[in-house]
Write a protein that holds these residues in place. Sequence first.
Motif, PDB file in Angstrom:
ATOM      1  N   LEU A  36       0.827  -1.198   0.000  1.00 57.72           N
ATOM      2  CA  LEU A  36       0.000   0.000   0.000  1.00 57.72           C
ATOM      3  C   LEU A  36       0.867   1.255   0.000  1.00 57.72           C
ATOM      4  O   LEU A  36       0.608   2.213  -0.744  1.00 57.72           O
ATOM      5  N   GLY A  37       1.913   1.263   0.803  1.00 57.46           N
ATOM      6  CA  GLY A  37       2.817   2.417   0.842  1.00 57.46           C
ATOM      7  C   GLY A  37       3.496   2.663  -0.489  1.00 57.46           C
ATOM      8  O   GLY A  37       3.538   3.792  -0.980  1.00 57.46           O
ATOM      9  N   TRP A  38       4.027   1.612  -1.106  1.00 56.92           N
ATOM     10  CA  TRP A  38       4.681   1.768  -2.398  1.00 56.92           C
ATOM     11  C   TRP A  38       3.680   2.133  -3.486  1.00 56.92           C
ATOM     12  O   TRP A  38       4.015   2.881  -4.415  1.00 56.92           O
ATOM     13  N   ALA A  39       2.466   1.633  -3.379  1.00 61.16           N
ATOM     14  CA  ALA A  39       1.437   1.979  -4.372  1.00 61.16           C
ATOM     15  C   ALA A  39       1.072   3.465  -4.275  1.00 61.16           C
ATOM     16  O   ALA A  39       0.897   4.128  -5.302  1.00 61.16           O
ATOM     17  N   ILE A  40       0.976   3.983  -3.062  1.00 59.45           N
ATOM     18  CA  ILE A  40       0.670   5.404  -2.896  1.00 59.45           C
ATOM     19  C   ILE A  40       1.817   6.258  -3.434  1.00 59.45           C
ATOM     20  O   ILE A  40       1.596   7.249  -4.134  1.00 59.45           O
ATOM     21  N   PHE A  41       3.044   5.859  -3.145  1.00 58.63           N
ATOM     22  CA  PHE A  41       4.193   6.593  -3.666  1.00 58.63           C
ATOM     23  C   PHE A  41       4.216   6.559  -5.196  1.00 58.63           C
ATOM     24  O   PHE A  41       4.427   7.587  -5.851  1.00 58.63           O
ATOM     25  N   ALA A  42       3.968   5.397  -5.779  1.00 61.23           N
ATOM     26  CA  ALA A  42       3.943   5.269  -7.245  1.00 61.23           C
ATOM     27  C   ALA A  42       2.805   6.087  -7.844  1.00 61.23           C
ATOM     28  O   ALA A  42       2.957   6.665  -8.930  1.00 61.23           O
ATOM     29  N   LEU A  43       1.675   6.159  -7.151  1.00 57.42           N
ATOM     30  CA  LEU A  43       0.548   6.956  -7.634  1.00 57.42           C
ATOM     31  C   LEU A  43       0.924   8.434  -7.737  1.00 57.42           C
ATOM     32  O   LEU A  43       0.580   9.098  -8.721  1.00 57.42           O
ATOM     33  N   PHE A  44       1.640   8.945  -6.757  1.00 60.21           N
ATOM     34  CA  PHE A  44       2.063  10.340  -6.802  1.00 60.21           C
ATOM     35  C   PHE A  44       3.108  10.574  -7.889  1.00 60.21           C
ATOM     36  O   PHE A  44       3.099  11.613  -8.548  1.00 60.21           O
ATOM     37  N   VAL A  45       4.018   9.617  -8.088  1.00 56.46           N
ATOM     38  CA  VAL A  45       5.027   9.768  -9.140  1.00 56.46           C
ATOM     39  C   VAL A  45       4.354   9.761 -10.508  1.00 56.46           C
ATOM     40  O   VAL A  45       4.620  10.619 -11.365  1.00 56.46           O
ATOM     41  N   ILE A  46       3.460   8.815 -10.722  1.00 58.39           N
ATOM     42  CA  ILE A  46       2.737   8.737 -11.997  1.00 58.39           C
ATOM     43  C   ILE A  46       1.852   9.971 -12.181  1.00 58.39           C
ATOM     44  O   ILE A  46       1.750  10.518 -13.279  1.00 58.39           O
ATOM     45  N   GLY A  47       1.217  10.425 -11.102  1.00 58.25           N
ATOM     46  CA  GLY A  47       0.396  11.632 -11.175  1.00 58.25           C
ATOM     47  C   GLY A  47       1.199  12.856 -11.577  1.00 58.25           C
ATOM     48  O   GLY A  47       0.729  13.694 -12.345  1.00 58.25           O
ATOM     49  N   GLY A  48       2.429  12.970 -11.080  1.00 60.99           N
ATOM     50  CA  GLY A  48       3.280  14.093 -11.471  1.00 60.99           C
ATOM     51  C   GLY A  48       3.647  14.042 -12.934  1.00 60.99           C
ATOM     52  O   GLY A  48       3.629  15.068 -13.636  1.00 60.99           O
ATOM     53  N   VAL A  49       3.962  12.857 -13.435  1.00 61.11           N
ATOM     54  CA  VAL A  49       4.305  12.718 -14.853  1.00 61.11           C
ATOM     55  C   VAL A  49       3.083  13.006 -15.724  1.00 61.11           C
ATOM     56  O   VAL A  49       3.178  13.702 -16.744  1.00 61.11           O
ATOM     57  N   VAL A  50       1.929  12.492 -15.318  1.00 64.54           N
ATOM     58  CA  VAL A  50       0.703  12.726 -16.088  1.00 64.54           C
ATOM     59  C   VAL A  50       0.339  14.206 -16.090  1.00 64.54           C
ATOM     60  O   VAL A  50      -0.082  14.746 -17.116  1.00 64.54           O
ATOM     61  N   LEU A  51       0.512  14.874 -14.952  1.00 60.84           N
ATOM     62  CA  LEU A  51       0.248  16.313 -14.890  1.00 60.84           C
ATOM     63  C   LEU A  51       1.117  17.070 -15.885  1.00 60.84           C
ATOM     64  O   LEU A  51       0.631  17.925 -16.631  1.00 60.84           O
ATOM     65  N   MET A  52       2.390  16.731 -15.917  1.00 59.69           N
ATOM     66  CA  MET A  52       3.296  17.412 -16.841  1.00 59.69           C
ATOM     67  C   MET A  52       2.918  17.108 -18.294  1.00 59.69           C
ATOM     68  O   MET A  52       2.905  18.006 -19.150  1.00 59.69           O
ATOM     69  N   LEU A  53       2.586  15.867 -18.600  1.00 57.34           N
ATOM     70  CA  LEU A  53       2.190  15.519 -19.960  1.00 57.34           C
ATOM     71  C   LEU A  53       0.892  16.214 -20.371  1.00 57.34           C
ATOM     72  O   LEU A  53       0.750  16.645 -21.522  1.00 57.34           O
TER      73      LEU A  53
END
Length: 97
Positions: A36-53
Amino acid sequence: MPRSLLAIALYAASPLAMAMTQCPHESSKSTAFWLLGWAIFALFVIGGVVLMLLIFRTTRHAQRRPRWLLRIASIPAMLALWMLGFGIFLSQFVLVC
């Protein structure tokens, strides 16, 4: 004055020292907890990349100056999302017993 600054610095460092103390041996974290912790961290990383795209895609047909200002502003926004995700992961999953 220096004595009061030293007192403030020691008071500010006490939560850091408390966070570094070892947890009892019985408090091992489950695999689901870590996932769960790694999934939340990955969600924020992916969210940052998606925001930039998304910013890059939506400003494709804008004029040159606003397009590049928004694109440059999307980089700190992406980094802020990454740091927020790392902070949540660290505070809620790593530094807890």
